[in-house]
Design a protein around this motif. Structure first.
Motif, PDB file in Angstrom:
ATOM      1  N   THR A 152       0.904  -1.126  -0.014  1.00  0.00           N
ATOM      2  CA  THR A 152      -0.055  -0.001  -0.087  1.00  0.00           C
ATOM      3  C   THR A 152       0.951   1.170   0.013  1.00  0.00           C
ATOM      4  O   THR A 152       1.635   1.382   0.829  1.00  0.00           O
ATOM      5  N   THR A 153       0.773   2.071  -1.032  1.00  0.00           N
ATOM      6  CA  THR A 153       1.539   3.231  -0.900  1.00  0.00           C
ATOM      7  C   THR A 153       0.861   4.624  -0.593  1.00  0.00           C
ATOM      8  O   THR A 153      -0.030   4.894  -1.131  1.00  0.00           O
ATOM      9  N   ALA A 154       1.660   5.150   0.209  1.00  0.00           N
ATOM     10  CA  ALA A 154       0.987   6.440   0.829  1.00  0.00           C
ATOM     11  C   ALA A 154       1.303   7.352  -0.160  1.00  0.00           C
ATOM     12  O   ALA A 154       2.417   7.717  -0.670  1.00  0.00           O
ATOM     13  N   ILE A 155       0.288   8.265  -0.514  1.00  0.00           N
ATOM     14  CA  ILE A 155       0.384   9.409  -1.664  1.00  0.00           C
ATOM     15  C   ILE A 155       0.413  10.924  -1.009  1.00  0.00           C
ATOM     16  O   ILE A 155       1.140  11.797  -1.408  1.00  0.00           O
ATOM     17  N   GLN A 156      -0.569  11.151   0.084  1.00  0.00           N
ATOM     18  CA  GLN A 156      -0.605  12.379   0.469  1.00  0.00           C
ATOM     19  C   GLN A 156      -1.026  12.515   1.835  1.00  0.00           C
ATOM     20  O   GLN A 156      -2.278  11.595   2.258  1.00  0.00           O
ATOM     21  N   LEU A 157      -0.547  13.164   2.871  1.00  0.00           N
ATOM     22  CA  LEU A 157      -1.241  13.573   4.221  1.00  0.00           C
ATOM     23  C   LEU A 157      -2.214  14.329   4.146  1.00  0.00           C
ATOM     24  O   LEU A 157      -2.104  15.298   3.386  1.00  0.00           O
ATOM     25  N   ALA A 199      13.213   2.486  -0.324  1.00  0.00           N
ATOM     26  CA  ALA A 199      13.877   3.605   0.416  1.00  0.00           C
ATOM     27  C   ALA A 199      13.923   4.651  -0.509  1.00  0.00           C
ATOM     28  O   ALA A 199      15.125   5.014  -1.032  1.00  0.00           O
ATOM     29  N   THR A 200      12.782   5.432  -1.140  1.00  0.00           N
ATOM     30  CA  THR A 200      12.918   6.411  -2.156  1.00  0.00           C
ATOM     31  C   THR A 200      12.592   7.831  -1.443  1.00  0.00           C
ATOM     32  O   THR A 200      12.103   8.491  -2.312  1.00  0.00           O
ATOM     33  N   GLY A 201      12.717   7.996  -0.188  1.00  0.00           N
ATOM     34  CA  GLY A 201      12.260   9.328   0.406  1.00  0.00           C
ATOM     35  C   GLY A 201      11.111   9.707   0.647  1.00  0.00           C
ATOM     36  O   GLY A 201      10.547  10.896   0.671  1.00  0.00           O
ATOM     37  N   ASP A 202      10.037   8.804   0.425  1.00  0.00           N
ATOM     38  CA  ASP A 202       8.765   9.079   0.425  1.00  0.00           C
ATOM     39  C   ASP A 202       7.996  10.004   1.838  1.00  0.00           C
ATOM     40  O   ASP A 202       7.458  10.825   1.484  1.00  0.00           O
ATOM     41  N   GLY A 203       8.988   9.491   2.925  1.00  0.00           N
ATOM     42  CA  GLY A 203       8.436  10.300   4.067  1.00  0.00           C
ATOM     43  C   GLY A 203       8.773  11.616   4.184  1.00  0.00           C
ATOM     44  O   GLY A 203       7.967  12.586   4.619  1.00  0.00           O
ATOM     45  N   PHE A 204       9.986  12.090   3.831  1.00  0.00           N
ATOM     46  CA  PHE A 204      10.416  13.298   3.426  1.00  0.00           C
ATOM     47  C   PHE A 204       9.407  14.197   2.749  1.00  0.00           C
ATOM     48  O   PHE A 204       9.248  15.317   3.169  1.00  0.00           O
ATOM     49  N   ALA A 205       8.996  13.542   1.546  1.00  0.00           N
ATOM     50  CA  ALA A 205       8.451  14.407   0.605  1.00  0.00           C
ATOM     51  C   ALA A 205       6.808  14.627   1.270  1.00  0.00           C
ATOM     52  O   ALA A 205       6.000  15.554   1.078  1.00  0.00           O
ATOM     53  N   LEU A 206       6.270  13.369   1.890  1.00  0.00           N
ATOM     54  CA  LEU A 206       4.810  13.518   2.534  1.00  0.00           C
ATOM     55  C   LEU A 206       4.861  14.666   3.642  1.00  0.00           C
ATOM     56  O   LEU A 206       4.002  15.527   3.555  1.00  0.00           O
ATOM     57  N   GLY A 211       3.414  20.461   5.067  1.00  0.00           N
ATOM     58  CA  GLY A 211       3.814  21.645   5.845  1.00  0.00           C
ATOM     59  C   GLY A 211       4.784  21.764   6.917  1.00  0.00           C
ATOM     60  O   GLY A 211       5.229  22.437   7.591  1.00  0.00           O
ATOM     61  N   ALA A 212       5.324  20.456   7.002  1.00  0.00           N
ATOM     62  CA  ALA A 212       6.401  19.992   8.216  1.00  0.00           C
ATOM     63  C   ALA A 212       7.809  20.683   7.987  1.00  0.00           C
ATOM     64  O   ALA A 212       8.168  20.932   6.703  1.00  0.00           O
ATOM     65  N   THR A 213       8.659  21.148   8.714  1.00  0.00           N
ATOM     66  CA  THR A 213      10.037  21.567   8.511  1.00  0.00           C
ATOM     67  C   THR A 213      11.066  20.384   8.497  1.00  0.00           C
ATOM     68  O   THR A 213      10.795  19.429   9.388  1.00  0.00           O
ATOM     69  N   LEU A 214      11.773  20.360   7.744  1.00  0.00           N
ATOM     70  CA  LEU A 214      12.793  19.261   7.644  1.00  0.00           C
ATOM     71  C   LEU A 214      14.170  19.996   8.038  1.00  0.00           C
ATOM     72  O   LEU A 214      14.393  21.233   7.779  1.00  0.00           O
ATOM     73  N   ALA A 215      15.220  19.302   8.483  1.00  0.00           N
ATOM     74  CA  ALA A 215      16.510  19.969   8.879  1.00  0.00           C
ATOM     75  C   ALA A 215      17.693  19.022   8.353  1.00  0.00           C
ATOM     76  O   ALA A 215      17.505  17.713   8.410  1.00  0.00           O
ATOM     77  N   ASP A 216      18.659  19.430   8.088  1.00  0.00           N
ATOM     78  CA  ASP A 216      19.919  18.908   7.947  1.00  0.00           C
ATOM     79  C   ASP A 216      20.068  17.722   6.683  1.00  0.00           C
ATOM     80  O   ASP A 216      20.523  16.764   6.726  1.00  0.00           O
ATOM     81  N   MET A 217      19.221  18.123   5.781  1.00  0.00           N
ATOM     82  CA  MET A 217      18.994  17.136   4.569  1.00  0.00           C
ATOM     83  C   MET A 217      20.544  16.995   3.760  1.00  0.00           C
ATOM     84  O   MET A 217      20.548  16.243   3.027  1.00  0.00           O
TER      85      MET A 217
END
Length: 528
Positions: A152-157, A199-206, A211-217
């Protein structure tokens, strides 16, 4: 009034997601969503082990110091302290639920050595198959306690009143008062990686699109020893092999790490660069394992990888090259795993808790998954839903056309060449320019009508953009981020790079001083 589909949604089936599910399952209705099957994750492939100060000559302060040294003091110190203090107790708790830890003849836990550790403190299970032992044990204890949604692929929060209330997947919409991202990393952005194909970075993109903040990518750790033969990456050769005495040599048999203070057990970024430079000189590098007795018994999983790659185990000269291994940055969280978006948590590799700094210490990753899964579970169990259930219209962008995106292979080649082990302003600007035409597309959530592979490519392009922008902003070399145009670490520069989620802005980068985020109650005010 209708009810929620679950009390908690967990996206991802690695050690962090499984541990959170285990700790919540007796009191909450949990749905765990995974893109492949529940048995396959980066955690399940983890060979090394878990670090814990269990030896008579060890304590949490030494583990703490080693963690800060490996990550070049770019940490949230309070979170590192939580991590290393909690480690011994968690090992004992995991043993109680059935994890088959390796033990010495006297019945005590067998403690291994890995790079940048000052003591033998790595616990293993089934030799070099620790991750598999952990995930299999957790899946077993979760049987009939949670609902697994596999393939099951998560597409959008999905959000309501600026709070996450569920997720759109290729199997439909699922709603819950709390959502936990445990999606792992993004190793597939590169040609060589130790990561699973998912491991294609889906969670970072979601998270970013929500609207979440990402750090140190910019801090991407490359593992020095991927088994690499005939242009193909066959799998990881654990750092534990060097911990047992294996030595990196060039084609002439000359040790390549002889001039380093810690030699073959130097931090991963240093070892990876040394191997990378040998390849740039046209030389191959081998891991000489001939000094290790009973290699096949000590490392059964690695031995099977070698056999599949047609490597002669009698010679034990393993051809290796660095590969993308771990993202030290991610979705910014506090010590309870809360992101900057209400009702959304992040744990494991997708999260940036500040415990890894600029370069993760070996065998701290599985530990981080356990420690912060526990923190998230406690927070959820002691909180109440902050929003009443309400049916809402799902609004999903449908602007993507398949022919508009490059292939995974093309992206991987570009990232490896331009944003790899060594980067500089010229290569980073070239990568940013190449990505620029795709950004208006990938900032949007994928269509539910698009194939799984195209969803992954869209997510990978967005994460590549975030990594590239972050790497351009940090004009120093530190840990997993090595700028050949800024080769010397400037200890006076304590920069924390944040990737803001203002999707309407052209510039995504803001830099704050390290002092502003030293204390949790202060950094929360900075990043909101």
């Amino acid at each position: 009034m209708a009810s929620w589909d679950a009390d908690v949604l967990i996206i991802g089936s690695g050690i962090a997601g499984l541990m959170a599910a285990h700790l919540l399952a007796d009191k909450k209705n949990v749905i765990l969503i995974t893109k492949s099957n529940v048995n396959r994750s980066n955690s399940s492939w983890a060979q090394g082990g878990i670090a814990a100060a269990l030896g008579t000559d060890d304590d949490w302060r030494k583990h703490f110091a080693d963690t800060l040294l490996a990550g070049l003091s770019h940490h949230v110190d309070e979170h590192v302290e939580i991590l290393v203090k909690r480690a011994p107790s968690l090992i004992r708790e995991m043993e109680k639920i059935g994890v088959p830890f390796d033990k010495s003849k006297d019945g005590t836990l067998s403690l291994g050595m890995e790079g940048a550790h000052s003591r033998r403190r790595i616990v293993h299970a089934n030799g070099d198959q620790t991750g598999k032992a952990f995930t299999e044990t957790l899946i077993h204890v979760l049987k009939d306690r949670v609902t697994f949604l596999e393939e099951t692929t998560a597409i959008q929060l999905l959000k309501q009143e600026d709070k996450v209330v569920g997720v759109l997947t290729d199997k439909g919409v699922f709603q819950a008062p709390k959502t936990i991202l445990a999606t792992g990393g993004a190793g597939q952005l590169y040609e060589r990686t130790s990561n699973v194909p998912e491991a294609t970075g889906d969670g970072f993109a979601l998270a970013y699109r929500a609207g979440a903040t990402l750090a140190d990518m910019e801090f991407v750790q490359f593992h020095p020893t991927i088994l690499y033969r005939e242009g193909y990456a066959h799998g990881l050769i654990s750092e534990a092999v060097r911990g047992e005495g294996a030595v990196l040599v060039d084609e002439e048999g000359t040790p390549i790490m002889a001039n380093q203070p810690l030699k073959d057990l130097a931090p991963r970024d240093i070892v990876s660069r040394e191997i990378h430079r040998k390849y740039c000189e046209g030389k191959r590098v081998f891991l000489d394992c001939r000094s290790i007795p009973n290699f096949s018994k000590r490392f059964p999983g690695i031995s099977r990888i070698c056999e599949k790659a047609s490597i002669d185990l009698k010679q034990l000269l393993l051809p290796v090259a660095p590969g993308a291994h771990f993202v030290s940055g991610g979705v910014w969280t506090n010590q309870r795993g809360q992101t900057t978006v209400d009702n959304l948590y992040a744990i494991g590799e997708v999260a940036c808790t500040g415990v890894h700094g600029a370069n993760r210490l070996a065998s701290n990753s599985l530990l981080e998954g356990l420690v912060f899964a526990e923190a998230v579970a406690k927070d959820i169990l002691h909180s109440k839903p902050t929003i009443d259930y309400m049916k809402f219209d799902k609004k999903v962008a449908n602007h993507i056309k398949e022919h508009m995106l490059p292939s995974k292979k093309e992206l991987q080649e570009k990232m490896t060449l331009l944003v790899g082990i060594e980067r500089n302003a010229q290569t980073l600007k070239e990568m940013k320019q190449w990505l620029l035409p795709y950004i208006p597309i990938v900032k949007l959530s994928p269509s539910e009508k698009v194939s799984k592979e195209k969803v992954e490519v869209q997510n990978m392009l967005l994460v590549a953009w975030l990594m590239t922008c972050a790497a351009l902003t940090r004009t120093e070399s530190r840990g997993g981020h090595f700028r050949s145009d800024y080769p010397v670490l400037d200890d006076k520069k304590w920069l924390k790079t944040y990737i803001k989620s203002s999707l309407e802005q052209d510039s995504f980068i803001e830099v704050h001083s390290r002092a502003d985020i030293k204390k949790e109650k202060r950094y929360e005010s900075v990043i909101n």
